[in-house]
Design a protein around this motif. Structure first.
Motif, PDB file in Angstrom:
ATOM      1  N   CYS A   1       0.826  -1.207   0.000  1.00 49.29           N
ATOM      2  CA  CYS A   1       0.000   0.000   0.000  1.00 49.29           C
ATOM      3  C   CYS A   1       0.858   1.254   0.000  1.00 49.29           C
ATOM      4  O   CYS A   1       1.847   1.354   0.720  1.00 49.29           O
TER       5      CYS A   1
ATOM      6  N   PHE B   1      -5.548   8.940   0.994  1.00 47.91           N
ATOM      7  CA  PHE B   1      -5.899   8.164  -0.193  1.00 47.91           C
ATOM      8  C   PHE B   1      -4.912   7.004  -0.315  1.00 47.91           C
ATOM      9  O   PHE B   1      -3.715   7.225  -0.474  1.00 47.91           O
TER      10      PHE B   1
ATOM     11  N   LYS C   1      -8.792   0.443  -3.434  1.00 44.64           N
ATOM     12  CA  LYS C   1      -8.747   1.890  -3.275  1.00 44.64           C
ATOM     13  C   LYS C   1      -9.332   2.187  -1.897  1.00 44.64           C
ATOM     14  O   LYS C   1     -10.416   1.700  -1.565  1.00 44.64           O
ATOM     15  N   SER C   2      -8.614   2.940  -1.080  1.00 41.46           N
ATOM     16  CA  SER C   2      -9.127   3.297   0.239  1.00 41.46           C
ATOM     17  C   SER C   2      -9.030   4.805   0.425  1.00 41.46           C
ATOM     18  O   SER C   2      -8.172   5.468  -0.152  1.00 41.46           O
ATOM     19  N   HIS C   3      -9.952   5.325   1.213  1.00 42.25           N
ATOM     20  CA  HIS C   3      -9.996   6.754   1.477  1.00 42.25           C
ATOM     21  C   HIS C   3     -10.472   6.911   2.913  1.00 42.25           C
ATOM     22  O   HIS C   3     -11.460   6.301   3.303  1.00 42.25           O
TER      23      HIS C   3
ATOM     24  N   CYS D   1      -6.759  -5.177  -6.667  1.00 38.29           N
ATOM     25  CA  CYS D   1      -6.322  -3.922  -6.079  1.00 38.29           C
ATOM     26  C   CYS D   1      -7.423  -3.354  -5.201  1.00 38.29           C
ATOM     27  O   CYS D   1      -8.578  -3.765  -5.264  1.00 38.29           O
TER      28      CYS D   1
ATOM     29  N   ASN E   1      -3.736   3.273  -2.127  1.00 38.41           N
ATOM     30  CA  ASN E   1      -3.789   2.369  -3.265  1.00 38.41           C
ATOM     31  C   ASN E   1      -3.007   1.127  -2.880  1.00 38.41           C
ATOM     32  O   ASN E   1      -1.842   1.226  -2.488  1.00 38.41           O
ATOM     33  N   THR E   2      -3.663  -0.030  -2.980  1.00 34.58           N
ATOM     34  CA  THR E   2      -3.053  -1.266  -2.512  1.00 34.58           C
ATOM     35  C   THR E   2      -3.115  -2.326  -3.596  1.00 34.58           C
ATOM     36  O   THR E   2      -4.164  -2.526  -4.219  1.00 34.58           O
TER      37      THR E   2
END
Length: 175
Positions: free
Chosen positions: A68, A138, A121-123, A119, A140-141
Motif C-alpha cells: 500500500c 488516499f 482503493k481506500s480513502h 487492487c 492504493n493497494t
C-alpha cells in the motif's frame, strides 16, 4: 460502460470494545467481483490509532501480502505527503491523541475473484495528532494473489469502541 449499483450485503454496528470487524466468506463470495465498504463514525479505544484492513483467501486463517502507498493532505492547512510500503490496506494514520475525534472512510475491493491483479482503493478522514488538524488519506493497494479473496478484517492499533461498517456488492445493470 454499463452503470453499476450497490447491493447492501451486511452491516455491523459496533457498540462495545472489539479488536476488529470482519466480513467473511458468507458475504464475500463469487456473486460479486467488486465490493465497497463504508466505514462511519469509528471511535478507537485510545488516540493515535491507525485504521487499516487486511484480506484473506482462506476465510481469515491467513492474510496475504499487501503493498500500500498512502497519500495524505491536511484539509485545514498545507501539510501533504505520502507513506510507502505499508503492509495493510490503510484508511488513516496518526489519528488524534483525542480518540473521540473519530474516523470515517471507504474501501473498494476490485477483481476479488479474478486470477489477475487485485487492487484496493481506500480513502479515510480523521483529525490528526494535535486534535485540530483535519486530514484526508488516499490509499492504493496491490494484493499479491491469483486466488479469490473471501474475507476482510478492519482493525486499528487499539480496539474499536464504536462505529458502523457496511459492505456492498457492486453489481452491473443488465446482469
Amino acid at each position: 460502460g454499463d452503470p453499476s449499483y450497490f447491493v447492501k450485503l451486511a452491516k455491523t454496528t459496533v457498540t462495545s470494545s472489539t479488536a476488529l470487524v470482519a466480513f467473511d466468506n458468507s458475504i464475500i463470495t463469487s456473486a460479486y467481483d467488486n465490493y465497497y465498504i463504508l466505514v462511519q463514525a469509528v471511535v478507537p479505544a485510545a488516540g493515535n490509532t491507525d485504521l487499516r484492513a487486511r484480506v484473506s483467501i482462506d476465510n481469515g486463517s491467513n492474510f496475504i501480502t499487501h503493498e500500500c502507498s498512502l497519500s495524505y493532505y491536511q484539509m485545514n492547512g498545507t501539510d501533504a505527503s505520502r507513506y510507502n510500503a505499508r503492509t495493510s490496506i490503510m484508511l488513516t494514520e496518526d489519528e488524534s491523541a483525542v480518540a473521540t475525534k473519530g474516523m470515517n472512510g471507504e474501501i473498494t475491493l476490485y477483481n476479488v475473484n479474478g486470477a489477475t491483479l487485485k487492487c484496493v482503493k481506500s480513502h479515510g478522514w480523521t483529525t490528526n495528532g494535535n486534535g485540530t488538524s483535519q486530514y484526508s488519506y488516499f490509499g492504493n493497494t496491490a494484493i499479491d494473489t491469483t486466488s479469490a479473496i473471501n474475507y476482510i478484517k478492519i482493525f486499528g492499533d487499539q480496539n474499536i469502541l464504536s462505529g458502523i461498517f457496511t459492505i456492498y456488492g457492486i453489481a452491473k445493470w443488465n446482469t
